[in-house]
Scaffold this active site. Structure first.
Site, PDB file in Angstrom:
ATOM      1  N   GLY A  38      86.334  58.667  62.815  1.00 25.86           N
ATOM      2  CA  GLY A  38      85.652  57.997  63.926  1.00 25.86           C
ATOM      3  C   GLY A  38      84.921  58.928  64.868  1.00 25.86           C
ATOM      4  N   ASP A  63      75.564  66.043  61.414  1.00 26.65           N
ATOM      5  CA  ASP A  63      76.263  65.626  60.194  1.00 26.65           C
ATOM      6  C   ASP A  63      75.222  65.143  59.183  1.00 26.65           C
ATOM      7  OD1 ASP A  63      77.754  64.411  58.217  1.00 26.65           O
ATOM      8  OD2 ASP A  63      79.102  63.379  59.597  1.00 26.65           O
TER       9      ASP A  63
END
Length: 340
Positions: A38, A63
Site C-alpha cells: 500500500g 516505481d
C-alpha cells in the site's frame, strides 16, 4: 533564550503522521516498503494531507509500475501536472528505465540547464552505462530537472519496492564520486582528449570537453546539495509502509537499518491491511488472521517504540479516486477506531 518548541514524548509517539504534516521544514518525504503493502495509497494520502498545510506539494512516482495514475484516475507523465480537484498538489511519474541516450543527447537549444547537453557520443554512453545504478540515475536526473525549474515547498516520493528504493537513495553519493573521478581524469588528460576529439570533429552539439565537464561539475554540485539535504532530518524523512506479516516486518527492519547507515531520518511506520473482526464473529479465518496480525503488531511496537506507528484497516473496497483517497488520508491523521 531558545525559540525551539518543547515537544513531549507523547506527541512524538502518537499513532499518526500529524508530526510530519506539522514539520514545516521538511522538503523531501520518501514513502517505501515491500511490494503490495500500500505504498502508493499511503503516499497519495500523505500528499493530500500535506496539500492542506503547504503552499505547493509535488508527488513523484519512481516505481516502474506507476500506480499514481490508477490511484487518482488521471493520467500522469514525466512532466508535473496538477491533480484534478487540487490547486496546490501536482504529480508526475518518472521512468527509472528511461532512455539514458536522452540524458546524453546533444545539447543544442538547452539553455543553462546543467542536466542538458551531455552530448558525448557512443564512447561516453558506454562509460555512463557502466556506472552502477544507472537506472536509478535516470529517476534522479529527472527529479533534479523538475526541482531546479519548479519550486515546490515539499516533495513526496512514491518509491519502488524496497531494494530499488535504497539504491535510489544511495545514488547521489555514487554519482558524486563518479563525477569527481571524471573531473580528476579531465584535469590529467583533458588536453590530450581535446586534441583527439578535435581531430574527430568534437562532441555532438559543437561542445568541447571542457564545456562538457563544466556542465557535469554543475550537476555534481546540485547533487551534492540535495545529498546534504537528504541527510538533514529537518529536511528529509522516510515513511516505512508494511503489513503485519513476517516477511514485511523483516523487510522493514532491513530497510530501517540501511536508512540509518545512509544517515536518512525515519521515525514513522504505516501498518496497512489490519483486520478488526466484530466481537463474537464466527469467521475462523478472520479471527486466525487477526491473531497473527496482533502478534506482529506487538513486535513492531516493541522494536519501534520511538516511532509513530499508524494502524490502518483493511477496507472493503479499493482506495481509488480523490474521494476515497481523502477518506483514507484522514485516517493517517485521525487514528482509526474499529466499530464495537
Amino acid at each position: 533564550m531558545s525559540s525551539t518548541a518543547i515537544v513531549h514524548d507523547d506527541d512524538l509517539m502518537e499513532p499518526t503522521l500529524q508530526s510530519i504534516v506539522n514539520q514545516k521544514t521538511l522538503r523531501w518525504i520518501f514513502v517505501g516498503g515491500k511490494g503490495g503493502v500500500g505504498k502508493t495509497t499511503t503516499s497519495c494520502s500523505l500528499a493530500i494531507q500535506l496539500a492542506k498545510a503547504r503552499k505547493s506539494v509535488l508527488l513523484i512516482s519512481t516505481d516502474p509500475a506507476h500506480n499514481l495514475s490508477d490511484a487518482f484516475g488521471q493520467k500522469f507523465g514525466k512532466e508535473a501536472r496538477l491533480v484534478d480537484g487540487f490547486t496546490n498538489l501536482s504529480a508526475m511519474e518518472v521512468d527509472p528505465n528511461g532512455s539514458l541516450q536522452d540524458l546524453l543527447a546533444n545539447g543544442e537549444g538547452q539553455g543553462d540547464d546543467p542536466m542538458a547537453g551531455l552530448g558525448v557520443g557512443n564512447m561516453m554512453q558506454d562509460l555512463a552505462f557502466s556506472i552502477p545504478g544507472v537506472d536509478e540515475a535516470m529517476s534522479f536526473a529527472e527529479v533534479l530537472k523538475q526541482v531546479k525549474s519548479l519550486s515546490y515547498e515539499v516533495i513526496v516520493f512514491d518509491t519502488a519496492p524496497t531494494g530499488h528504493t535504497l539504491r535510489f537513495l544511495q545514488f547521489p553519493t555514487v554519482l558524486e564520486k563518479a563525477l569527481a573521478k571524471l573531473s580528476q581524469l579531465s584535469s590529467q588528460f583533458g588536453p590530450m582528449l581535446n586534441s583527439i576529439l578535435g581531430a574527430r570533429g568534437g562532441l555532438p552539439g559543437g561542445q568541447n570537453l571542457d564545456e562538457l565537464l563544466q556542465k557535469m561539475e554543475s550537476l555534481r554540485e546540485t547533487i551534492g546539495e540535495v545529498n546534504t539535504q537528504f541527510k538533514n532530518p529537518d529536511m528529509t524523512t522516510f515513511v516505512c509502509v508494511c503489513i503485519a506479516e513476517f516477511l514485511s516486518l523483516y523487510e522493514t527492519e532491513r530497510m530501517i537499518q540501511e536508512l540509518t547507515s545512509y544517515q536518512i531520518d525515519t521515525h514513522a511506520i504505516v501498518v496497512n491491511q489490519l483486520l478488526f473482526p466484530k466481537q463474537g464473529s464466527d469467521c475462523e479465518q478472520c479471527n486466525a488472521r487477526r491473531k497473527m496480525q496482533k502478534k506482529y503488531l506487538e513486535q513492531i511496537e516493541e522494536l519501534y517504540e520511538d516511532f509513530n506507528v499508524v494502524r490502518m484497516p483493511l477496507l472493503v473496497e479499493e482506495v481509488r479516486g480523490k474521494e476515497k483517497l481523502e477518506k483514507f488520508s484522514d485516517m493517517l491523521i485521525n487514528p482509526y477506531v474499529p466499530p464495537n
